[in-house]
Design an enzyme around this catalytic site. Sequence first.
Site, mmCIF file in Angstrom:
data_model
loop_
_atom_site.group_PDB
_atom_site.id
_atom_site.type_symbol
_atom_site.label_atom_id
_atom_site.label_comp_id
_atom_site.label_asym_id
_atom_site.label_seq_id
_atom_site.Cartn_x
_atom_site.Cartn_y
_atom_site.Cartn_z
ATOM 1 N N LEU A 65 0.821 -1.364 -0.021
ATOM 2 C CA LEU A 65 0.057 0.082 0.037
ATOM 3 C C LEU A 65 1.055 1.009 0.075
ATOM 4 O O LEU A 65 1.941 1.265 0.763
ATOM 5 C CB LEU A 65 -0.877 0.067 1.279
ATOM 6 C CG LEU A 65 -1.970 -1.149 1.506
ATOM 7 C CD1 LEU A 65 -2.463 -1.426 2.465
ATOM 8 C CD2 LEU A 65 -2.621 -1.381 -0.019
ATOM 9 N N ASP A 306 -0.177 -10.428 -3.958
ATOM 10 C CA ASP A 306 1.145 -9.426 -4.326
ATOM 11 C C ASP A 306 0.521 -8.013 -4.826
ATOM 12 O O ASP A 306 1.076 -7.601 -5.749
ATOM 13 C CB ASP A 306 1.989 -10.119 -5.490
ATOM 14 C CG ASP A 306 3.511 -9.584 -5.399
ATOM 15 O OD1 ASP A 306 3.629 -9.110 -4.231
ATOM 16 O OD2 ASP A 306 4.133 -9.660 -6.113
#
Length: 418
Positions: A65, A306
Site C-alpha cells: 500500500l 502480491d
Amino acid sequence: MNLIFKNATIIDKNSPFNNKAADIVIEGGIIKQIGTNIAPIDGFDVIELDNLHISQGWFDSSVSLGEPGYEDRETLANGLDVAARNGFTDVAQQPTGDPIAEKQADIAFLVNRAAHTATALHPIGALTKGSEGKDMAELFDMKNAGAVAFGDYNKSLSDANILKIALQYVQDFDGLVIAYSQDDKIKGKGVVHEGEVSTRLGLKGIPTLAEELQIARNLYLLEYTGGKLHIPTISTARSVQLIREAKAKGLNVTCSVAVHHLIFTDDVLTDFDSRYKVSPPLRPDTERKALIEGVLDGTIDIITSDHNPLDIEHKKLEFDLAKDGTIGFESAFGALNTILPLEVIVEKFTAGKAIFGLENTAIAEGVQASFTLFNPKGDWTFAKSDILSKSKNSAFLGAALKGRAYGIYNRGKFILNK
C-alpha cells in the site's frame, strides 16, 4: 453489532460443521452459537446472502500500500477497506513506503494508522537499511514494535553474508526472514521470461536460472544457519523442486506464489501490455502447471495477491520502462476459483498466518469472530468498474472469474462488499 448469519456453509477442516450449512450467532464480537434453524433474537440483525460460505479469515502475505509517501497510489485506509471487501481479514504490508519501514518508529506508524480498521495490518520490516542490501536494519526493535517478518520487497541480497547473519540473529527472537530470490547479474536488463515469446517480441529475457540459482544459494545458507526462511512469489518448476527437497531435509523454509503466476503465461505479452509486467516475470505454461502442482502437493504454502498499486505515470509506459506490479485484491479469489478446489484456496489463504506468527481463529463457539464470507459460484468478467483500489493497474481486466467475496467479520466489524 449483534448478528445472525443464516444458512452459511462453513469451510473449516477443524470444525464439526465443515462443509455443512449452519447459522452463526455473533454477540459482542464473540461467536455465541453455531447451529441449524436458530430462531430470530431481539436486537440481532439477520444476514442472509445467496449461497453464503464462511471460512477462517483470509491472509495476504504480500501487500504494497502506498502510504506513507505514495498516497496517490493508495492510502492505508482505502487499501485496507478494499482488502476487507474482498475477503482479507489480515494483510502483511511490505516496507515499500517513503520512508521505507526500517526502524521502530516506522513500524509503529503503520500499526497505529491501522489500529481501528476491520482488516488488520501486519508490517514487514526492511531487512536492510533503505532496502539497499548493504547494512542490516534494526530488526529486533522493529519486532518489538509489531513487525511480523523482515525482507526487502522484490530485491535480492547479493551479499550472502548479510542473509547469513540475519538468519542467525533473528533466531534469538523467533524472527522470520523473507528472501526474494532473483540473481540481478543474471537478470541483467531482462524484462520478461527468456524464451520463445521474448525472442519473438524482441524483449530482453530473464532466464529461470536467475531465480533458481538464488534460491539454491539461500537454501544452502539456511541449512548452515538454521532459523526460518520464507521465499516469496516463486515462479519456476525448478524452484518448486528445490524447496520440496529442502523441506524433505527438514529445513524450516516456506514459500508463496502470486495469483497471476498461477493464471497467466507469457503468451499474454503479445500486445506489449505493461499490465502484465510483474516481478518475477510471467513464465510459460510448463512452469505454471508446475506451480499449481506445488500448491496441490503442499510444497507451496501460501498464495498471495502480491497487491501492488502503481500510478499511471509509472505503469502506462513502454514495456521496458514500466514498473513491475499489478493490483490483486479484487480478483484474487475469483481467479483462483477457476483453477483450484475451494478447500485448497481456503487453505492457502489461511495457512500463512501461522507462518507469520499470527493467530488463526477457529470458527467455533466462544471465540472471537474472525472470518471471511464468500460465494464460490457465479461466472463473471472482471471489469474496471470492479476495481475499488485507487490505482487501476490490474492484469486481470477482461479475465473470466468465478465466485466473489462478500466481505469479512473481523475486529467486531462487519464489512460487506456491495
